[in-house]
Design an enzyme around this catalytic site. Structure first.
Site, mmCIF file in Angstrom:
data_model
loop_
_atom_site.group_PDB
_atom_site.id
_atom_site.type_symbol
_atom_site.label_atom_id
_atom_site.label_comp_id
_atom_site.label_asym_id
_atom_site.label_seq_id
_atom_site.Cartn_x
_atom_site.Cartn_y
_atom_site.Cartn_z
ATOM 1 C CB ILE A 277 32.574 47.796 9.036
ATOM 2 C CG1 ILE A 277 32.859 46.371 9.503
ATOM 3 C CG2 ILE A 277 33.643 48.249 8.042
ATOM 4 C CD1 ILE A 277 32.686 45.328 8.429
ATOM 5 C CG HIS A 278 34.598 54.521 9.633
ATOM 6 N ND1 HIS A 278 33.657 55.534 9.652
ATOM 7 C CD2 HIS A 278 35.704 55.023 9.029
ATOM 8 C CE1 HIS A 278 34.188 56.614 9.105
ATOM 9 N NE2 HIS A 278 35.423 56.336 8.721
#
Length: 296
Positions: A277-278
């Protein structure tokens, strides 16, 4: 830890995990802090560049670090503490308000009557146990700090799980199944799993290494916490992850994404191909593993 005063000048004898954590903490509370270490560098168990990076950011906070310094005397001087230190051929005195001894611990097993029960201890006072934490007398197990198999809350909890599994569930879990993992809670923290670079080199394996500076991690940059770096070691032949040192923002949390792959005995390519996840620190673990190079 039950202290209701702030030392004006805290002298810390011992430049390892406890000494560094308390030293930084009291420095941030407002104390003047001097850390005195017998060896040539801080936290000698870690790789040298990790030690250097930690020494650098502690010094930047105003902590006085004395390495290669042997304490040969401690005395009261009025209401202060005078520590005599030998550094090479030179001898000096450091005056502080309080002294913290952080050079190791010993188990409180000497008043348990273990000799009366026939339970063996080693020369350091630790209860001798086998790989399933059985003591030398049938029906007795030893858990936690007293067995010398770890000095952390998480190793003590894992000791309980090993004993419970063997005793109650007929599940033959062993101490040797667990992977070395711990954190140094300075700020930023150090998350560690498996081998150091030095241990990997000594193992004789052909090792690949991936490294990334925390200043290149966008989450760290956004938060303005760019000190440190991340390093992952890979066995070239088996593609297994041998170890990791994550010094920097959330290193104590991110290390678990690596540790879990190690427990699964999966190749590093599993996490390399994962979508993280960013914006997080963890998202750079797969990115790092795209750029492996032989360890020098």
């Amino acid at each position: 830890m039950d202290v209701d005063f702030l030392p004006a000048h805290l002298l810390v004898l011992g430049g390892s995990y406890i000494g560094l954590e308390f030293g930084q903490m009291y420095r941030r509370f407002g104390s003047e802090v001097t850390i005195i270490e017998l060896g040539p560098r801080l936290i000698a168990r870690e790789d040298e560049d990790v030690s250097q990076a930690i020494a650098k950011f502690l010094a930047e906070e105003g902590i006085d670090i004395r390495v290669n310094s042997k304490v040969v005397g401690v005395a009261k001087e009025g209401d202060q503490v005078a520590v005599t230190v030998e550094t090479g051929a030179a001898r000096s005195r450091i005056i502080g308000s309080h002294l913290l001894l952080a050079i190791g611990r010993r188990p409180n097993t000497d008043d348990l009557g273990l000799d009366q029960a026939g339970i063996k201890i080693d020369k350091h006072g630790y209860i001798e146990v086998d790989d399933q934490l059985r003591a030398s007398v049938p029906g007795i197990w030893a858990l936690g700090d007293c067995n010398g198999r770890g000095a952390f809350t998480h190793t003590s909890w894992n000791d309980f799980e090993i004993v419970a599994s063997n005793l109650l569930d007929n599940d033959a879990r062993r101490v040797s199944d667990r992977i070395t993992a711990y954190a140094l809670y300075t700020d930023p923290p150090l998350g560690r799993a498996g081998m150091t670079e030095r241990q990997a080199r000594e193992s004789g394996r052909e090792v690949l290494v991936a490294t990334m500076a925390m200043e290149d991690v966008s989450r760290a940059y956004e938060k303005g916490e760019t000190k440190g770096f991340m390093r992952i070691l890979i066995d070239k032949e088996t593609k297994q992850i041998l170890g990791a040192s994550l010094l920097g923002l959330s290193g104590d949390e991110v290390i678990h994404s690596i540790l879990d792959v190690m427990y699964a005995k999966a190749p590093y390519t599993v996490i390399r191909r994962a979508m993280h996840i960013h914006p997080t620190v963890s998202e750079f673990i797969p990115t790092m593993l795209e750029d492996l190079a032989p360890m020098q």
